[in-house]
Design a protein around this motif. Sequence first.
Motif, PDB file in Angstrom:
ATOM      1  N   VAL A 117      37.885  -9.674  12.136  1.00 37.23           N
ATOM      2  CA  VAL A 117      38.753 -11.195  10.922  1.00 37.23           C
ATOM      3  C   VAL A 117      39.709 -10.220   9.932  1.00 37.23           C
ATOM      4  N   LYS A 118      39.431  -8.991  10.447  1.00 35.12           N
ATOM      5  CA  LYS A 118      40.219  -8.102   9.090  1.00 35.12           C
ATOM      6  C   LYS A 118      41.329  -7.669  10.073  1.00 35.12           C
ATOM      7  N   ALA A 119      40.980  -7.398  11.194  1.00 38.07           N
ATOM      8  CA  ALA A 119      41.463  -7.037  11.887  1.00 38.07           C
ATOM      9  C   ALA A 119      42.962  -7.799  12.290  1.00 38.07           C
ATOM     10  N   LYS A 120      42.280  -8.956  12.730  1.00 41.56           N
ATOM     11  CA  LYS A 120      43.365 -10.324  12.957  1.00 41.56           C
ATOM     12  C   LYS A 120      44.285 -10.563  11.206  1.00 41.56           C
ATOM     13  N   LEU A 121      44.132 -10.044  10.416  1.00 34.58           N
ATOM     14  CA  LEU A 121      44.856  -9.863   9.279  1.00 34.58           C
ATOM     15  C   LEU A 121      46.240  -8.878   9.455  1.00 34.58           C
ATOM     16  N   ALA A 122      45.434  -7.212   9.871  1.00 34.23           N
ATOM     17  CA  ALA A 122      46.367  -6.454  10.337  1.00 34.23           C
ATOM     18  C   ALA A 122      47.418  -7.158  11.544  1.00 34.23           C
ATOM     19  N   LYS A 123      47.124  -7.445  12.249  1.00 31.14           N
ATOM     20  CA  LYS A 123      47.884  -8.198  13.382  1.00 31.14           C
ATOM     21  C   LYS A 123      48.853  -8.705  12.692  1.00 31.14           C
ATOM     22  N   GLY A 124      48.507  -9.931  11.724  1.00 35.71           N
ATOM     23  CA  GLY A 124      48.763 -11.353  11.336  1.00 35.71           C
ATOM     24  C   GLY A 124      50.240 -10.787  10.797  1.00 35.71           C
ATOM     25  N   LEU A 125      50.042  -9.685  10.408  1.00 38.20           N
ATOM     26  CA  LEU A 125      51.019  -8.978   8.732  1.00 38.20           C
ATOM     27  C   LEU A 125      52.795  -8.543   9.716  1.00 38.20           C
ATOM     28  N   GLN A 126      52.271  -8.290  11.437  1.00 40.29           N
ATOM     29  CA  GLN A 126      53.206  -7.206  11.838  1.00 40.29           C
ATOM     30  C   GLN A 126      54.348  -8.592  11.966  1.00 40.29           C
ATOM     31  N   ALA A 127      55.544  -7.813  12.851  1.00 39.43           N
ATOM     32  CA  ALA A 127      56.581  -8.611  13.008  1.00 39.43           C
ATOM     33  C   ALA A 127      55.855  -9.387  13.961  1.00 39.43           C
ATOM     34  N   GLY A 128      56.700 -10.498  14.321  1.00 36.76           N
ATOM     35  CA  GLY A 128      56.728 -11.675  14.779  1.00 36.76           C
ATOM     36  C   GLY A 128      55.638 -12.355  15.050  1.00 36.76           C
ATOM     37  N   TYR A 129      54.463 -12.273  13.938  1.00 33.19           N
ATOM     38  CA  TYR A 129      53.130 -13.038  13.525  1.00 33.19           C
ATOM     39  C   TYR A 129      53.568 -13.464  12.035  1.00 33.19           C
ATOM     40  N   VAL A 130      53.696 -12.633  11.122  1.00 32.74           N
ATOM     41  CA  VAL A 130      54.404 -12.681   9.918  1.00 32.74           C
ATOM     42  C   VAL A 130      55.263 -13.408   9.173  1.00 32.74           C
ATOM     43  N   GLY A 131      55.516 -15.232   8.746  1.00 33.85           N
ATOM     44  CA  GLY A 131      56.790 -15.618   8.963  1.00 33.85           C
ATOM     45  C   GLY A 131      55.767 -16.664   7.775  1.00 33.85           C
TER      46      GLY A 131
END
Lengths: 246, 329
Positions: free
Chosen positions: A232-246
């Motif tokens: 889930v933490k890895a999903k947080l890391a990924k979700g904060l990347q450009a294209g996902y964060v917003g």
Amino acid sequence: MNLPSDVKVVQALLNANLTIPLSLLALDGICGPATIFAIRKIQRRYLNSKAPDGRVDPGGPTLHFLTDPGRIAIPAPATGAIAWGAKVSPEFKAKLIKICANLGVDPNFLMSAMAFESGESFSPSVKNKVSGATGLIQFMPSTASGLSTTTAKLAAMTAVDQLDYVEKYFNPYKGRLNTIEDTYMAILWPKAIGEANSYVCFSSPSKAYDQNAGLDADGDGKVTKAEAAAKVKAKLAKGLQAGYVG
Amino acid sequence: MSSMWKHRASFLLVILFFAALGVWARQQPQVKTIGPGRFSKHDLGNSGDGILKAILLPGSTAAISSSANDRTSIWNLADGKESKRFSGESFRFQDIALSSDARSALTPTPSAAVRYWDLATGKNIRILAGAKVNISTVALSENGALAAAAGQDTAIHVWALADGTSVRIFPVDVAQIRIAFEFGSQRLVSVQADGQVCVRNTQNQGPPACIAALPEPATTAVFSKDGRLVLIEGQYGTLVLWDVDRASLVRTLTGTTQNISSLALSADGNLALSGGTDKTVRLWNLRTGQQIAHTTGSGSYVSSVAFSSDGTLALFGCDDGKLTLWRLE
């Protein structure tokens, strides 16, 4: 032998930790030269390693560093951006933020838990064929019954409407979900909420351990709260990347 | 009477017996024999949407069901037909506790209020207010004086049924799966989502005595009528029978215990029913922990299972709205 799914997790974690000017890694699940270079760079820079090995071992210092919650930058609330916010509708995002305010949960944590549970789809109808678990937080048929509905009804509603059921589900734990680990424990193992990250959720031999053995990163026959929440933490890391964060 | 007449009389009796048996057999609607022949089932009807809860009323002449389309139906078991229907949001419930005379029922409503209502008219007798968020389980005390409710609310609520006043508000920090009053005591028992069984004294506001009954989250549970036994299903397929008084494990059931979506206990505590996401209803012998028989439901999972008070009939409902009666004699 590296599993592509594990490599993807590490790539996402590396991206989240790359404050050094490096271009973001493609999440291709291939442990190629660029991924190894990024691991070495982090080992040299942050772990003061004289001979960086370019490896991320279960239970090792590099994984520990990459998953340290203090290292994962949360975007300033002023920007109004949240993890995975680019993957949901503005209505969904607005309602989610309101629900999180009621529950006292960081929206980034709940979005990451839903990204993990729904396979990044944020779909109200995504379903596990065996267990029948459905939707944003994979409501089980018995959970749906307890909430006075059915999984078919949950699957037929919009993601925005299903958030009402997510809020009901999380309500008993409101005010206590202070970390991403605690937030995920409300779904996986409520007893671990508020416990240290070293708390053992499931240990061998048990059915619970057998079904969660894939989370036991260091293979010691125990799934700790930190290990259980790593994906889930890895999903947080990924979700904060450009294209996902917003 | 001569021996010849005796002989003729018994011969006639035998003929009468078989004739009566033939009439009886023809009267059974859509009997489908399965398994070892002692078990038969027939369709009761379809409520039009997923069954949330269905139970047999005492006397085994009628059943009551609630479905996701805001509908409560009373079913006549003799002809399998719906004899009464109530519609409206407050007729959608996932748990029910009957009064001792079975004329009234305690049920949750989607607004988190709890209703005590007349089964014949559908009218409210009492509204029990106080809970703010989803109530999934309700209970009545043995003498009908107290009502209790819990679920995703941050408290377990206890009311005096006579006037609807709040008697106790026990704060909780985990979802409550099922609650029951322990008959012959002042105790309220609950199965929590964290796998613990907690006992509270309704006479005071003291802290609960909790003990871990499962090494995994509890997802479904059912108490015996007297609240002294509870069957609990865990998220990863551990199915246990728990003794509330002794706070100890009676038995772990073996066999197909994965993905259970509904449970029932017979009144004597000897039999159990489980309904699953494999659409299968299983009958268990709790004395041995072994499965006795099984049958197949419909839709995508079995959402409710129940026993008649004498344990000879089972009723199960599925998420497609279908209700089926299963004879266990």
